[in-house]
Design an enzyme around this catalytic site. Structure first.
Site, PDB file in Angstrom:
ATOM      1  N   GLY A   1       0.807  -1.209   0.000  1.00 44.94           N
ATOM      2  CA  GLY A   1       0.000   0.000   0.000  1.00 44.94           C
ATOM      3  C   GLY A   1       0.843   1.262   0.000  1.00 44.94           C
ATOM      4  N   SER A   2       0.339   2.298   0.656  1.00 46.08           N
ATOM      5  CA  SER A   2       0.986   3.608   0.589  1.00 46.08           C
ATOM      6  C   SER A   2       2.282   3.722   1.373  1.00 46.08           C
ATOM      7  CB  SER A   2       0.012   4.696   1.051  1.00 46.08           C
ATOM      8  OG  SER A   2      -1.021   4.861   0.097  1.00 46.08           O
ATOM      9  N   THR A   3       2.682   2.690   2.120  1.00 45.09           N
ATOM     10  CA  THR A   3       4.026   2.755   2.704  1.00 45.09           C
ATOM     11  C   THR A   3       5.075   2.795   1.591  1.00 45.09           C
ATOM     12  OG1 THR A   3       4.151   0.337   2.914  1.00 45.09           O
ATOM     13  CG2 THR A   3       3.410   1.581   4.849  1.00 45.09           C
ATOM     14  N   PHE A   4       4.703   2.303   0.393  1.00 42.88           N
ATOM     15  CA  PHE A   4       5.639   2.349  -0.736  1.00 42.88           C
ATOM     16  C   PHE A   4       5.860   3.787  -1.206  1.00 42.88           C
ATOM     17  CE2 PHE A   4       7.198   1.752  -5.066  1.00 42.88           C
ATOM     18  CZ  PHE A   4       8.162   0.766  -4.858  1.00 42.88           C
ATOM     19  N   LYS A   5       5.015   4.712  -0.790  1.00 35.92           N
ATOM     20  CA  LYS A   5       5.225   6.121  -1.156  1.00 35.92           C
ATOM     21  C   LYS A   5       6.500   6.685  -0.546  1.00 35.92           C
ATOM     22  CE  LYS A   5       0.318   7.020  -1.912  1.00 35.92           C
ATOM     23  NZ  LYS A   5      -0.951   7.533  -1.349  1.00 35.92           N
TER      24      LYS A   5
END
Length: 482
Positions: free
Chosen positions: A218-222
């Site tokens: 999810g958005s931890t990859f941001k």
């Protein structure tokens, strides 16, 4: 006659030399291979019933061999607090072999490692048992208990706590788990029955979820996206970035949208630090298409993605970012931690820890000290640099943006008297309605002591979002303030 005797003597000497050579080869050169061969049941039974070395945490054994009442085996392998440590230790079973650290450290624990050769020679002459070496882990017992308590029963969840400056793993736990003692029993029939009960509950005793499971992050990859954006020189934390409500994807009829009804849809543009704190989707997808797949992959691989060689010494399932060229529309979704992007809890912990450590990613490690039966130190692993992933300047910028996530963004329940830097993430799992809920971060932000990563897999959004930030705070406050 004399010539016949001479030839016979030559033959006898040759046969004698062959026998001596064969015996020497079997007893010296091939001894280890024969002893450890999978068909050597005699050696298996001998080792299983022997005084195998202990695995220690905080100076106390979490695994040890104790004298047995059994008529077949002199010792019984015993696992203490298996619910806390089953994924790490694995099991040592007569019926199913070895897993986890029992397997990866078998040479030390069984006493067959090269460094214990002299000890084996001594035991040969004295007839003493071979107790194997003792292995002290880097795990902090209190951190392990607190981390485990953040994983509700009945959930599929993992947690990793590490020391950014050294890579030492302070805690690693998961659910569901199992009782390793059930597989260490002397009866293979009983072990088989117990294995059926364990696997029947949906538990795999062969895997350590924090290093094996690779759900969508999810958005931890941001964190990776933002670093690539800052490195390009085209973006800065205070620079204005467009925030469209929807982003059309090239050559498709699909669009990327922000969280419906969320705060991201209320601004046409905003500073990158605000966009990052609120985890808006469309700006990151657009930036990825502008920067290109190679720029994103380069950053991801510096932190460990696509590396199948990492061991801690537990084996680690490689996290994945596409290496083959993918369409722009797929890239726009992938950089949101979706599609075929996958990450282990350990991997996202390495990302947070690397940022905390001024951009230097340390190789994760779990073994503190290995000692022989006489307590002499046989091995004491030192901190090892995995990569210089980013510059200290980029790390400082990322830290400031991650602080904003906690202060005014998606991780506000993690606000504490200890400054915490973090990034949340939610990954939709197909059309199931379930999500993977993530958080990864470090504290104190101005002097990092711990990096913490939590993932709750295949859960309801409302449940996962309530657990991530508050449990990050709980672990940080317990570990930093102890």
């Amino acid at each position: 006659m004399n010539e016949s005797i001479r030839y016979a003597w030559y033959a006898v000497v040759a046969a004698f030399l062959v026998l001596i050579g064969a015996a020497s080869y079997i007893q010296v050169v091939a001894a280890d291979d024969l002893r450890t061969h999978e068909a050597n049941s005699r050696e298996l039974y001998k080792q299983f019933g022997g005084p195998r070395g202990p695995i220690l945490v905080g100076g106390e054994p979490i695994v040890e061999s104790v004298p047995s009442d059994s008529s077949s085996f002199d010792y019984q392998r015993v696992y203490h607090d298996p619910e806390l440590y089953s994924g790490i230790t694995g099991f040592y079973s007569l019926a199913y072999g070895q897993t986890g650290l029992e397997q990866r450290l078998n040479g030390w624990l069984s006493g067959t490692a090269d460094d214990l050769f002299i000890e084996r020679i001594r035991q040969t002459f004295t007839g003493a048992d071979n107790p194997g070496a003792s292995v002290e882990l880097t795990i902090d017992p209190e951190a392990q208990r607190v981390a485990y308590s953040a994983l509700p029963e009945g959930m599929k969840a993992s947690v990793v706590v590490s020391e950014p400056a050294t890579g030492r793993i302070l805690a690693m736990a998961s659910r569901p788990n199992y009782d390793t003692n059930l597989l260490a029993v002397h009866s293979t029939t009983q072990a088989s029955e117990n294995m059926e009960k364990i696997t029947g509950k949906g538990v795999s005793p062969y895997q350590n979820p924090p290093t094996y499971n690779i759900p969508q992050p999810g958005s931890t990859f941001k964190l990776i996206d933002a670093i690539a954006m800052l490195e390009s020189g085209e973006y800065s934390p205070t620079g204005q970035v467009s925030v469209p409500n929807e982003l059309p994807l090239p050559q498709t009829n699909n669009t990327i949208s922000n969280f419906r009804g969320g705060i991201c849809d209320r601004r046409g543009s905003a500073e990158l630090s605000w966009i990052f704190a609120q985890s808006c989707n469309t700006p990151f997808s657009q930036a990825a298409m502008d920067l290109g797949q190679d720029a994103i992959r380069d950053v991801a691989e510096r932190f460990g993605f696509n590396d199948s060689s990492i061991t801690i010494p537990l084996s680690v399932n490689a996290s994945h970012f596409p290496t083959e060229e993918i369409p722009q529309a797929t890239l726009a979704q992938s950089v949101l931690g979706q599609v075929d992007v996958r990450a282990s809890a350990l991997q996202m912990n390495m990302v947070a820890a690397g940022i905390a450590n001024d951009g230097t990613v340390m190789h994760p490690q779990m073994v503190d000290t290995v000692r022989g039966p006489d307590l002499n130190v046989l091995e004491e692993p030192q901190p090892e640099v995995y990569s210089e992933a980013i510059t200290p300047e980029i790390a400082d910028q990322m830290t400031e943006m991650m602080l904003e996530v906690v202060q005014s963004g998606t991780a506000m329940p993690a606000r504490s008297s200890i400054p915490i830097a973090a990034k949340t993430g939610t990954a939709d799992i197909g059309t199931t309605g379930k999500v993977n809920s993530w958080i990864t971060g470090f504290a104190p932000a101005d002097d990092p002591q711990v990096a913490v990563t939590l993932v709750y897999e295949e859960t309801d959004y409302s449940v996962g979002s309530q657990l991530t930030a508050k449990n990050l705070k709980k672990i940080v406050e317990a570990v930093v303030e102890q």
